[in-house]
Design a protein around this motif. Sequence first.
Motif, PDB file in Angstrom:
ATOM      1  N   LEU A   1       9.938  -1.648   5.243  1.00 31.22           N
ATOM      2  CA  LEU A   1      10.143  -0.237   4.945  1.00 31.22           C
ATOM      3  C   LEU A   1       9.690   0.093   3.525  1.00 31.22           C
ATOM      4  O   LEU A   1       9.020   1.100   3.288  1.00 31.22           O
ATOM      5  N   LEU A   2      10.037  -0.756   2.570  1.00 29.31           N
ATOM      6  CA  LEU A   2       9.649  -0.513   1.181  1.00 29.31           C
ATOM      7  C   LEU A   2       8.128  -0.512   1.020  1.00 29.31           C
ATOM      8  O   LEU A   2       7.581   0.289   0.256  1.00 29.31           O
ATOM      9  N   ALA A   3       7.456  -1.391   1.736  1.00 29.30           N
ATOM     10  CA  ALA A   3       5.998  -1.448   1.632  1.00 29.30           C
ATOM     11  C   ALA A   3       5.365  -0.162   2.141  1.00 29.30           C
ATOM     12  O   ALA A   3       4.447   0.387   1.519  1.00 29.30           O
ATOM     13  N   VAL A   4       5.860   0.338   3.276  1.00 28.85           N
ATOM     14  CA  VAL A   4       5.346   1.609   3.796  1.00 28.85           C
ATOM     15  C   VAL A   4       5.707   2.750   2.847  1.00 28.85           C
ATOM     16  O   VAL A   4       4.903   3.646   2.589  1.00 28.85           O
ATOM     17  N   LEU A   5       6.925   2.700   2.304  1.00 29.02           N
ATOM     18  CA  LEU A   5       7.358   3.717   1.345  1.00 29.02           C
ATOM     19  C   LEU A   5       6.425   3.773   0.133  1.00 29.02           C
ATOM     20  O   LEU A   5       6.092   4.861  -0.363  1.00 29.02           O
ATOM     21  N   ALA A   6       5.993   2.625  -0.343  1.00 27.77           N
ATOM     22  CA  ALA A   6       5.082   2.585  -1.490  1.00 27.77           C
ATOM     23  C   ALA A   6       3.788   3.324  -1.179  1.00 27.77           C
ATOM     24  O   ALA A   6       3.257   4.073  -2.012  1.00 27.77           O
ATOM     25  N   HIS A   7       3.273   3.149   0.041  1.00 26.91           N
ATOM     26  CA  HIS A   7       2.047   3.852   0.429  1.00 26.91           C
ATOM     27  C   HIS A   7       2.295   5.359   0.527  1.00 26.91           C
ATOM     28  O   HIS A   7       1.427   6.161   0.147  1.00 26.91           O
ATOM     29  N   ALA A   8       3.470   5.752   1.037  1.00 27.15           N
ATOM     30  CA  ALA A   8       3.788   7.174   1.116  1.00 27.15           C
ATOM     31  C   ALA A   8       3.913   7.782  -0.275  1.00 27.15           C
ATOM     32  O   ALA A   8       3.427   8.892  -0.530  1.00 27.15           O
ATOM     33  N   GLN A   9       4.559   7.073  -1.182  1.00 24.08           N
ATOM     34  CA  GLN A   9       4.705   7.567  -2.551  1.00 24.08           C
ATOM     35  C   GLN A   9       3.352   7.724  -3.224  1.00 24.08           C
ATOM     36  O   GLN A   9       3.091   8.714  -3.908  1.00 24.08           O
TER      37      GLN A   9
ATOM     38  N   ALA B   1       5.074  -7.028   6.319  1.00 25.17           N
ATOM     39  CA  ALA B   1       5.596  -6.493   5.061  1.00 25.17           C
ATOM     40  C   ALA B   1       4.829  -7.041   3.872  1.00 25.17           C
ATOM     41  O   ALA B   1       4.486  -6.302   2.937  1.00 25.17           O
ATOM     42  N   ARG B   2       4.530  -8.350   3.877  1.00 22.93           N
ATOM     43  CA  ARG B   2       3.803  -8.958   2.764  1.00 22.93           C
ATOM     44  C   ARG B   2       2.383  -8.377   2.665  1.00 22.93           C
ATOM     45  O   ARG B   2       1.907  -8.053   1.579  1.00 22.93           O
ATOM     46  N   VAL B   3       1.725  -8.228   3.801  1.00 24.10           N
ATOM     47  CA  VAL B   3       0.365  -7.697   3.795  1.00 24.10           C
ATOM     48  C   VAL B   3       0.351  -6.259   3.271  1.00 24.10           C
ATOM     49  O   VAL B   3      -0.455  -5.898   2.409  1.00 24.10           O
TER      50      VAL B   3
ATOM     51  N   VAL C   1      16.435   0.889  11.159  1.00 23.61           N
ATOM     52  CA  VAL C   1      15.539   0.723  10.009  1.00 23.61           C
ATOM     53  C   VAL C   1      14.104   0.485  10.488  1.00 23.61           C
ATOM     54  O   VAL C   1      13.151   1.071   9.956  1.00 23.61           O
ATOM     55  N   ALA C   2      13.944  -0.359  11.494  1.00 21.24           N
ATOM     56  CA  ALA C   2      12.600  -0.653  12.001  1.00 21.24           C
ATOM     57  C   ALA C   2      11.966   0.582  12.635  1.00 21.24           C
ATOM     58  O   ALA C   2      10.760   0.818  12.488  1.00 21.24           O
ATOM     59  N   ALA C   3      12.759   1.386  13.333  1.00 23.65           N
ATOM     60  CA  ALA C   3      12.230   2.605  13.941  1.00 23.65           C
ATOM     61  C   ALA C   3      11.818   3.605  12.864  1.00 23.65           C
ATOM     62  O   ALA C   3      10.765   4.260  12.975  1.00 23.65           O
ATOM     63  N   ALA C   4      12.635   3.735  11.815  1.00 20.56           N
ATOM     64  CA  ALA C   4      12.281   4.630  10.708  1.00 20.56           C
ATOM     65  C   ALA C   4      10.999   4.162  10.030  1.00 20.56           C
ATOM     66  O   ALA C   4      10.143   4.973   9.648  1.00 20.56           O
ATOM     67  N   THR C   5      10.851   2.856   9.906  1.00 18.60           N
ATOM     68  CA  THR C   5       9.635   2.296   9.293  1.00 18.60           C
ATOM     69  C   THR C   5       8.403   2.622  10.126  1.00 18.60           C
ATOM     70  O   THR C   5       7.371   3.068   9.601  1.00 18.60           O
ATOM     71  N   LEU C   6       8.489   2.388  11.429  1.00 15.65           N
ATOM     72  CA  LEU C   6       7.359   2.666  12.309  1.00 15.65           C
ATOM     73  C   LEU C   6       7.014   4.153  12.313  1.00 15.65           C
ATOM     74  O   LEU C   6       5.843   4.536  12.232  1.00 15.65           O
ATOM     75  N   LEU C   7       8.031   4.999  12.373  1.00 12.48           N
ATOM     76  CA  LEU C   7       7.773   6.438  12.331  1.00 12.48           C
ATOM     77  C   LEU C   7       7.126   6.836  11.001  1.00 12.48           C
ATOM     78  O   LEU C   7       6.230   7.688  10.970  1.00 12.48           O
ATOM     79  N   GLY C   8       7.607   6.212   9.924  1.00 19.25           N
ATOM     80  CA  GLY C   8       6.994   6.481   8.624  1.00 19.25           C
ATOM     81  C   GLY C   8       5.517   6.137   8.618  1.00 19.25           C
ATOM     82  O   GLY C   8       4.695   6.885   8.057  1.00 19.25           O
ATOM     83  N   GLU C   9       5.151   5.028   9.239  1.00 28.54           N
ATOM     84  CA  GLU C   9       3.738   4.646   9.340  1.00 28.54           C
ATOM     85  C   GLU C   9       2.941   5.679  10.138  1.00 28.54           C
ATOM     86  O   GLU C   9       1.852   6.097   9.729  1.00 28.54           O
TER      87      GLU C   9
ATOM     88  N   LYS D   1       8.697  -4.460  -5.480  1.00 28.76           N
ATOM     89  CA  LYS D   1       9.987  -4.815  -4.885  1.00 28.76           C
ATOM     90  C   LYS D   1       9.792  -5.299  -3.445  1.00 28.76           C
ATOM     91  O   LYS D   1      10.401  -6.289  -3.015  1.00 28.76           O
ATOM     92  N   ALA D   2       8.935  -4.607  -2.697  1.00 28.88           N
ATOM     93  CA  ALA D   2       8.646  -5.026  -1.323  1.00 28.88           C
ATOM     94  C   ALA D   2       8.026  -6.416  -1.292  1.00 28.88           C
ATOM     95  O   ALA D   2       8.375  -7.253  -0.457  1.00 28.88           O
ATOM     96  N   LEU D   3       7.111  -6.666  -2.211  1.00 32.60           N
ATOM     97  CA  LEU D   3       6.439  -7.968  -2.269  1.00 32.60           C
ATOM     98  C   LEU D   3       7.441  -9.086  -2.550  1.00 32.60           C
ATOM     99  O   LEU D   3       7.389 -10.155  -1.928  1.00 32.60           O
TER     100      LEU D   3
END
Length: 225
Positions: free
Chosen positions: A158-166, A192-194, A118-126, A181-183
């Motif tokens: 992951l959700l926070a990064v997803l929100a930016h992608a969306q 994640a909070r930031v 999950v963390a690797a997918a998050t970083l790659l998403g960023e 939801k991420a917040l």
Amino acid sequence: MDAARLAAALDQGEDQAQRAFAAAPGWPAEAAAALALQRGRPRLALAWSRDPLIRAAAHLRLGAVAEARRELASLSDAARPALLRARAGALAGESGAEALAVQARLLARQEGDAGALVAAATLLGELLLPTDPRLSLRTLAEGLKVAELTGQEADAHLLAVLAHAQRALGAGPKAGRTAEKALARSAPRSPARVLALLACGQSAEAEAEAQAGELAPGWWRFLTR
């Protein structure tokens, strides 16, 4: 002392947490350090831990890439050290960070390490978001699938990064719901909070959280590329 009491002390401040930890000599130092890192107190994590993974992660919160790499130098190329090396590369703005993140994802798959995957997918998403938000979205979807298969809630970072992608793809209302939801799931003073606050348009609050957690600006640099 239980974890809830130490978490409450960590939220009150470093001095309160130090006193609470000192008053409970039987409390395992590494468990306390991990909790300190989770609650956005990286300097306390460094003070309490001798685990190179925790120490490297704490250094990375602070943006101390060279120090993190020194902690990781003696570790094997397993998923979690590889993930922290990839994060170090991302924080340093190095072009090889994406390849390191891909390698960390591969190792996490091979090891069956759901958290690292999950963390690797998050970083790659960023890393993909500035140039290819659609591919970023597909990459983040793998992390969501891991949570679904393991019966866990989707990770707040992951959700926070997803929100930016969306939002980058024009799905504003959906991005807002994802950011909320991420917040709700994010730990105080965490990346994640930031990122969730930034996705909610609350830049002043995000800056305050980042300062409170001594979070290096590199953690949200991908949003300004």
